[in-house]
Structure formats: C-alpha cells, structure tokens
Design an enzyme around this catalytic site. Structure first.
Site, PDB file in Angstrom:
ATOM      1  N   ASN A  97       0.825  -1.208   0.000  1.00  0.00           N
ATOM      2  CA  ASN A  97       0.000   0.000   0.000  1.00  0.00           C
ATOM      3  C   ASN A  97       0.856   1.253   0.000  1.00  0.00           C
ATOM      4  O   ASN A  97       1.950   1.274   0.572  1.00  0.00           O
ATOM      5  CB  ASN A  97      -0.934   0.010   1.225  1.00  0.00           C
ATOM      6  CG  ASN A  97      -1.859  -1.205   1.241  1.00  0.00           C
ATOM      7  OD1 ASN A  97      -2.101  -1.832   0.204  1.00  0.00           O
ATOM      8  ND2 ASN A  97      -2.330  -1.574   2.425  1.00  0.00           N
ATOM      9  N   ASP A  99      -0.518   4.077   1.106  1.00  0.00           N
ATOM     10  CA  ASP A  99      -1.124   4.980   2.107  1.00  0.00           C
ATOM     11  C   ASP A  99      -0.257   5.005   3.362  1.00  0.00           C
ATOM     12  O   ASP A  99       0.731   4.284   3.465  1.00  0.00           O
ATOM     13  CB  ASP A  99      -2.568   4.523   2.417  1.00  0.00           C
ATOM     14  CG  ASP A  99      -2.652   3.141   3.072  1.00  0.00           C
ATOM     15  OD1 ASP A  99      -3.417   2.289   2.602  1.00  0.00           O
ATOM     16  OD2 ASP A  99      -1.928   2.909   4.076  1.00  0.00           O
ATOM     17  N   HIS A 114       5.956  -0.627  -2.670  1.00  0.00           N
ATOM     18  CA  HIS A 114       5.432   0.047  -3.862  1.00  0.00           C
ATOM     19  C   HIS A 114       5.463   1.554  -3.720  1.00  0.00           C
ATOM     20  O   HIS A 114       4.804   2.260  -4.496  1.00  0.00           O
ATOM     21  CB  HIS A 114       4.005  -0.436  -4.153  1.00  0.00           C
ATOM     22  CG  HIS A 114       3.966  -1.861  -4.618  1.00  0.00           C
ATOM     23  ND1 HIS A 114       2.808  -2.601  -4.635  1.00  0.00           N
ATOM     24  CD2 HIS A 114       4.939  -2.683  -5.078  1.00  0.00           C
ATOM     25  CE1 HIS A 114       3.070  -3.820  -5.095  1.00  0.00           C
ATOM     26  NE2 HIS A 114       4.363  -3.893  -5.357  1.00  0.00           N
ATOM     27  N   CYS A 141      12.185  20.710  -9.299  1.00  0.00           N
ATOM     28  CA  CYS A 141      12.720  19.895  -8.202  1.00  0.00           C
ATOM     29  C   CYS A 141      13.452  20.794  -7.216  1.00  0.00           C
ATOM     30  O   CYS A 141      14.392  21.515  -7.597  1.00  0.00           O
ATOM     31  CB  CYS A 141      13.686  18.847  -8.754  1.00  0.00           C
ATOM     32  SG  CYS A 141      14.544  17.948  -7.436  1.00  0.00           S
ATOM     33  N   ASN A 207      -7.826 -12.830   4.781  1.00  0.00           N
ATOM     34  CA  ASN A 207      -8.358 -12.107   3.637  1.00  0.00           C
ATOM     35  C   ASN A 207      -9.875 -12.269   3.556  1.00  0.00           C
ATOM     36  O   ASN A 207     -10.430 -13.250   4.064  1.00  0.00           O
ATOM     37  CB  ASN A 207      -7.702 -12.610   2.340  1.00  0.00           C
ATOM     38  CG  ASN A 207      -7.692 -11.565   1.249  1.00  0.00           C
ATOM     39  OD1 ASN A 207      -7.232 -10.443   1.457  1.00  0.00           O
ATOM     40  ND2 ASN A 207      -8.241 -11.908   0.093  1.00  0.00           N
ATOM     41  N   LEU A 208     -10.533 -11.289   2.881  1.00  0.00           N
ATOM     42  CA  LEU A 208     -11.998 -11.392   2.803  1.00  0.00           C
ATOM     43  C   LEU A 208     -12.424 -12.648   2.058  1.00  0.00           C
ATOM     44  O   LEU A 208     -13.436 -13.277   2.355  1.00  0.00           O
ATOM     45  CB  LEU A 208     -12.562 -10.146   2.108  1.00  0.00           C
ATOM     46  CG  LEU A 208     -14.083  -9.968   2.142  1.00  0.00           C
ATOM     47  CD1 LEU A 208     -14.561  -9.813   3.577  1.00  0.00           C
ATOM     48  CD2 LEU A 208     -14.499  -8.751   1.310  1.00  0.00           C
TER      49      LEU A 208
HETATM   50  C1  BV8 Z   1       8.230  -5.754 -11.686  1.00  0.00           C
HETATM   51  C2  BV8 Z   1       1.597   1.177  -6.823  1.00  0.00           C
HETATM   52  C3  BV8 Z   1      10.205  -6.174 -12.868  1.00  0.00           C
HETATM   53  C4  BV8 Z   1       0.809   1.972  -7.771  1.00  0.00           C
HETATM   54  C5  BV8 Z   1       1.397  -1.102  -7.626  1.00  0.00           C
HETATM   55  C6  BV8 Z   1       5.022  -7.648 -17.799  1.00  0.00           C
HETATM   56  C7  BV8 Z   1       5.936  -6.607 -17.759  1.00  0.00           C
HETATM   57  C8  BV8 Z   1       6.481  -6.143 -16.565  1.00  0.00           C
HETATM   58  C9  BV8 Z   1       6.105  -6.725 -15.389  1.00  0.00           C
HETATM   59  C10 BV8 Z   1       5.165  -7.722 -15.450  1.00  0.00           C
HETATM   60  C11 BV8 Z   1       4.624  -8.210 -16.615  1.00  0.00           C
HETATM   61  N1  BV8 Z   1       3.749  -9.218 -16.320  1.00  0.00           N
HETATM   62  C12 BV8 Z   1       3.706  -9.371 -14.988  1.00  0.00           C
HETATM   63  C13 BV8 Z   1       4.568  -8.482 -14.465  1.00  0.00           C
HETATM   64  C14 BV8 Z   1       4.838  -8.266 -13.124  1.00  0.00           C
HETATM   65  C15 BV8 Z   1       3.911  -7.146 -12.664  1.00  0.00           C
HETATM   66  C16 BV8 Z   1       2.620  -7.794 -12.264  1.00  0.00           C
HETATM   67  O1  BV8 Z   1       2.622  -8.522 -11.298  1.00  0.00           O
HETATM   68  N2  BV8 Z   1       1.544  -7.570 -13.023  1.00  0.00           N
HETATM   69  C17 BV8 Z   1       0.295  -8.226 -12.700  1.00  0.00           C
HETATM   70  C18 BV8 Z   1      -0.871  -7.263 -12.933  1.00  0.00           C
HETATM   71  C19 BV8 Z   1       0.178  -9.485 -13.548  1.00  0.00           C
HETATM   72  N3  BV8 Z   1       4.615  -6.536 -11.574  1.00  0.00           N
HETATM   73  C20 BV8 Z   1       5.342  -5.436 -11.772  1.00  0.00           C
HETATM   74  O2  BV8 Z   1       5.359  -4.783 -12.782  1.00  0.00           O
HETATM   75  C21 BV8 Z   1       6.219  -5.060 -10.582  1.00  0.00           C
HETATM   76  N4  BV8 Z   1       7.537  -4.816 -11.046  1.00  0.00           N
HETATM   77  O3  BV8 Z   1       7.848  -6.870 -11.899  1.00  0.00           O
HETATM   78  O4  BV8 Z   1       9.439  -5.286 -12.065  1.00  0.00           O
HETATM   79  C22 BV8 Z   1      11.532  -5.582 -13.013  1.00  0.00           C
HETATM   80  C23 BV8 Z   1      12.622  -6.427 -12.989  1.00  0.00           C
HETATM   81  C24 BV8 Z   1      13.871  -5.900 -13.140  1.00  0.00           C
HETATM   82  C25 BV8 Z   1      14.028  -4.533 -13.310  1.00  0.00           C
HETATM   83  C26 BV8 Z   1      12.918  -3.683 -13.323  1.00  0.00           C
HETATM   84  C27 BV8 Z   1      11.654  -4.209 -13.178  1.00  0.00           C
HETATM   85  C28 BV8 Z   1       5.741  -3.774  -9.932  1.00  0.00           C
HETATM   86  C29 BV8 Z   1       4.365  -3.962  -9.355  1.00  0.00           C
HETATM   87  C30 BV8 Z   1       3.990  -2.733  -8.552  1.00  0.00           C
HETATM   88  C31 BV8 Z   1       2.925  -1.950  -9.292  1.00  0.00           C
HETATM   89  N5  BV8 Z   1       2.409  -0.915  -8.432  1.00  0.00           N
HETATM   90  N6  BV8 Z   1       1.032  -0.160  -6.761  1.00  0.00           N
HETATM   91  C32 BV8 Z   1      -0.484   2.431  -7.141  1.00  0.00           C
HETATM   92  O5  BV8 Z   1      -0.809   2.038  -5.997  1.00  0.00           O
HETATM   93  O6  BV8 Z   1      -1.146   3.209  -7.824  1.00  0.00           O
HETATM   94  S1  BV8 Z   1       0.589  -2.598  -7.581  1.00  0.00           S
HETATM   95  C33 BV8 Z   1      -1.101  -2.517  -7.236  1.00  0.00           C
HETATM   96  O7  BV8 Z   1      -1.555  -3.872  -7.018  1.00  0.00           O
HETATM   97  C34 BV8 Z   1      -1.490  -1.943  -5.948  1.00  0.00           C
HETATM   98  O8  BV8 Z   1      -0.812  -0.838  -5.588  1.00  0.00           O
HETATM   99  C35 BV8 Z   1      -1.298  -3.024  -4.922  1.00  0.00           C
HETATM  100  O9  BV8 Z   1      -0.134  -2.728  -4.252  1.00  0.00           O
HETATM  101  C36 BV8 Z   1      -1.076  -4.225  -5.762  1.00  0.00           C
HETATM  102  C37 BV8 Z   1      -1.729  -5.457  -5.256  1.00  0.00           C
HETATM  103  O10 BV8 Z   1      -3.111  -5.211  -5.108  1.00  0.00           O
HETATM  104  P1  BV8 Z   1      -3.770  -5.653  -3.726  1.00  0.00           P
HETATM  105  O11 BV8 Z   1      -3.153  -4.855  -2.645  1.00  0.00           O
HETATM  106  O12 BV8 Z   1      -3.710  -7.137  -3.600  1.00  0.00           O
HETATM  107  O13 BV8 Z   1      -5.258  -5.152  -3.920  1.00  0.00           O
HETATM  108  P2  BV8 Z   1      -6.427  -5.928  -4.666  1.00  0.00           P
HETATM  109  O14 BV8 Z   1      -7.526  -4.957  -4.867  1.00  0.00           O
HETATM  110  O15 BV8 Z   1      -5.874  -6.666  -5.834  1.00  0.00           O
HETATM  111  O16 BV8 Z   1      -6.886  -7.026  -3.606  1.00  0.00           O
HETATM  112  C38 BV8 Z   1      -7.471  -6.617  -2.372  1.00  0.00           C
HETATM  113  C39 BV8 Z   1      -7.780  -7.872  -1.586  1.00  0.00           C
HETATM  114  O17 BV8 Z   1      -8.327  -7.484  -0.325  1.00  0.00           O
HETATM  115  C40 BV8 Z   1      -8.814  -8.769  -2.250  1.00  0.00           C
HETATM  116  O18 BV8 Z   1      -8.373 -10.116  -2.193  1.00  0.00           O
HETATM  117  C41 BV8 Z   1     -10.069  -8.589  -1.391  1.00  0.00           C
HETATM  118  O19 BV8 Z   1     -10.821  -9.772  -1.288  1.00  0.00           O
HETATM  119  C42 BV8 Z   1      -9.472  -8.238  -0.053  1.00  0.00           C
HETATM  120  N7  BV8 Z   1     -10.337  -7.415   0.800  1.00  0.00           N
HETATM  121  C43 BV8 Z   1     -11.222  -6.461   0.409  1.00  0.00           C
HETATM  122  N8  BV8 Z   1     -11.809  -5.921   1.506  1.00  0.00           N
HETATM  123  C44 BV8 Z   1     -11.274  -6.538   2.594  1.00  0.00           C
HETATM  124  C45 BV8 Z   1     -10.333  -7.489   2.149  1.00  0.00           C
HETATM  125  N9  BV8 Z   1      -9.646  -8.275   2.985  1.00  0.00           N
HETATM  126  C46 BV8 Z   1      -9.875  -8.114   4.311  1.00  0.00           C
HETATM  127  N10 BV8 Z   1     -10.758  -7.220   4.813  1.00  0.00           N
HETATM  128  C47 BV8 Z   1     -11.472  -6.427   3.991  1.00  0.00           C
HETATM  129  N11 BV8 Z   1     -12.357  -5.544   4.517  1.00  0.00           N
END
Ligand code: BV8
Length: 239
Positions: A97, A99, A114, A141, A207-208
């Site tokens: 997160n 936040d 992140h 900057c 998790n939910l």
């Molecule tokens: C990297 C900041 C490599 C921004 C975020 C192709 C090209 C490049 C990379 C990739 C690629 N294919 C895949 C990748 C890897 C990629 C990736 O994983 N993509 C996914 C979509 C397939 N990852 C990356 O790009 C990462 N970097 O791989 O770099 C590299 C290597 C060498 C050199 C350079 C680079 C970077 C990833 C970071 C991206 N930035 N955040 C912003 O916030 O705006 S990620 C984004 O998703 C969010 O910020 C969050 O951090 C992240 C995960 O989401 P969650 O937190 O899980 O949230 P979500 O909504 O998904 O789930 C919430 C859960 O809570 C649910 O399960 C729900 O049921 C539950 N819930 C809801 N309410 C409740 C609850 N649980 C309990 N109580 C409740 N009340």
C-alpha cells in the site's frame, strides 16, 4: 515455530484490503480503482511519459483522499502495531500500500515496497521528499532545480519494487509469514509466500476471500480485516 513456541521473526505482507474499512478503495474489487481506470493509462512509466497531467491528476486525487482526516487506521492496522511492540522477536510489515495508515497506527518496522503517496521523487536526481500537496508537470525539483521530473514516489508496473534485498533477507529467516488483504495478483509480492515456505516458515492468509495464492498457505482465514486480524494477533500473543 512461531504459532506454538511464541518466538521467531514475523513477516507481514499487507495489501489494499487492510485499508478498505478505513475508507480507501482496493484495486480489484468490483468497486475498486481498476474498475474505473486502466493500469496502462495511469500506473506505468509509459503512461507518465505519454500523459503526465493525467497521471498527476490520478495520484493527486488519491493523495487528497488519503489525507482526508476521516481516513484513519482501523483495528487491523492497530493490531499489527501492537504485535510489533509485544512480540519478542522482530516483526516487519512489508506493505504494497502507498497509504500512511500503518504509520498512523504506530508501526515502525515498515517497508513500502510500492512507494508512498505522501512522498515525491525527482526522475532526474532521484531525490525523495515528503510531499502532501498536488504535484504538477510544471514543478521544479527543490533539490536539483530541474523542471518536469517531479513524480509521485510510487512504483509503477514494470518498475522494480523498493527494498527487495531487505525483504528477501527477512523472508529467508522468518518463522511466520502473514498475508493480509491482498488478492495475490501482483508480483513479486504474490511470490513471497513461496519464499516463506522455502524458509520453513508457517504461512497464514487473512483475507476477505481466498486469494489466488491461497493453496500456498498453511492456514487461510476469511473475514474482514478489522475483525479477523485483531483476533488472530491476540491468539498469537496469548501463546
Ligand atoms: C516488476 C503502486 C520487474 C501503484 C502497484 C510484464 C511486464 C512487466 C512486469 C510484469 C509483466 N507481467 C507481470 C509483471 C509483473 C507485474 C505484475 O505482477 N503484473 C500483474 C498485474 C500481472 N509486476 C510489476 O510490474 C512489478 N515490477 O515486476 O518489475 C523488473 C525487474 C527488473 C528490473 C525492473 C523491473 C511492480 C508492481 C507494482 C505496481 N504498483 N502499486 C499504485 O498504488 O497506484 S501494484 C497494485 O496492485 C497496488 O498498488 C497493490 O499494491 C497491488 C496489489 O493489489 P492488492 O493490494 O492485492 O489489492 P487488490 O484490490 O488486488 O486485492 C485486495 C484484496 O483485499 C482482495 O483479495 C479482497 O478480497 C481483499 N479485501 C477487500 N476488503 C477486505 C479485504 N480483505 C480483508 N478485509 C477487507 N475488509
């Protein structure tokens, strides 16, 4: 092992779900952020190059929302801060997160893998500063004086998450890995449970609903974070 012996280091991974009951949106729920805006348009370096105003507007809106006084830590954040104070061995929170709710709850051993919405980063000199106001393309900057490089200190898709060596070292020695409020969609965070398993740690998901990685966890408890996290932490501390 932590759950039975009451000792051993703990790594906690948190995602957007832990902040949902504090009033912040998740990403992939039906009412989540990615339901209204595309990752490719606002959360990649290419998007920032193509349309910096749009990316600034997206993060400025989320920063204003996060800084609203009504957005406060919930019992899940507070329980994790209590765990850090009460547990006899190191407890580190690795949060996806951007936040500031873990800080507000009192957690100190915290890694924002992140980035942080409350900080700016200069794309030219890489200086990071606390920044609570809107950022804009015309910003200069304060450190290097260059124009147009100011961005939110947030890791976009395709960028390397922060502090990975420190995170890997913590996972390699932990006795307990707890994942809270994350869907297991985004790597490398979604792969941490497998590293914890390789280290011989106990692994628990709170998790939910079951995440994509639920099968990698020894234990999976479903419910709202503000209820199941305090309950789990009290059980852990009661030994
Ligand atoms: C990297 C900041 C490599 C921004 C975020 C192709 C090209 C490049 C990379 C990739 C690629 N294919 C895949 C990748 C890897 C990629 C990736 O994983 N993509 C996914 C979509 C397939 N990852 C990356 O790009 C990462 N970097 O791989 O770099 C590299 C290597 C060498 C050199 C350079 C680079 C970077 C990833 C970071 C991206 N930035 N955040 C912003 O916030 O705006 S990620 C984004 O998703 C969010 O910020 C969050 O951090 C992240 C995960 O989401 P969650 O937190 O899980 O949230 P979500 O909504 O998904 O789930 C919430 C859960 O809570 C649910 O399960 C729900 O049921 C539950 N819930 C809801 N309410 C409740 C609850 N649980 C309990 N109580 C409740 N009340």
């Amino acid at each position: 092992m932590a759950l039975s012996s009451g000792t051993g280091s703990i790594v906690v991974l948190t995602g957007a779900g832990i902040s949902k009951e504090s009033g912040l949106s998740t990403f992939r729920d039906a009412d989540g952020i990615w339901a209204t805006v595309r990752i490719e348009d606002v959360a990649t370096p290419e998007a920032f190059m193509r349309d910096p105003e749009r990316v600034h507007a997206f993060y400025n809106q989320r920063r204003r929302g996060m800084l609203d006084p009504s957005i406060r830590p919930n019992p899940a954040h507070l329980a994790l801060a209590r765990l850090e104070r009460a547990w006899p061995d190191p407890v580190v929170i690795v949060t996806q997160n951007i936040d500031n709710l873990h800080e507000q709850a009192g957690s100190t051993n915290l890694i924002h893998m992140h980035g942080e919405l409350e900080k700016s980063l200069c794309a030219y000199c890489h200086a990071r500063r606390v920044n609570r106001g809107d950022l804009a393309v015309g910003d200069i900057c304060p450190d290097c004086g260059q124009l147009g490089g100011m961005r939110p200190d947030v890791v976009w898709f395709g960028e390397m998450p922060l502090e990975m060596p420190r995170i890997h070292a913590a996972l390699a020695r932990c006795a307990l890995f707890i994942s809270i409020g994350t869907s297991g969609n985004v790597y490398p965070a979604a792969g941490f449970v497998q590293l914890a398993n390789e280290a011989g740690a106990e692994t628990v998901e709170l998790n939910l609903e079951p995440s994509l990685g639920v099968s990698f966890f020894d234990t999976s408890i479903q419910g709202r974070a503000s209820e199941i996290v305090p309950e789990f932490i009290e059980g852990l501390l009661a030994g």
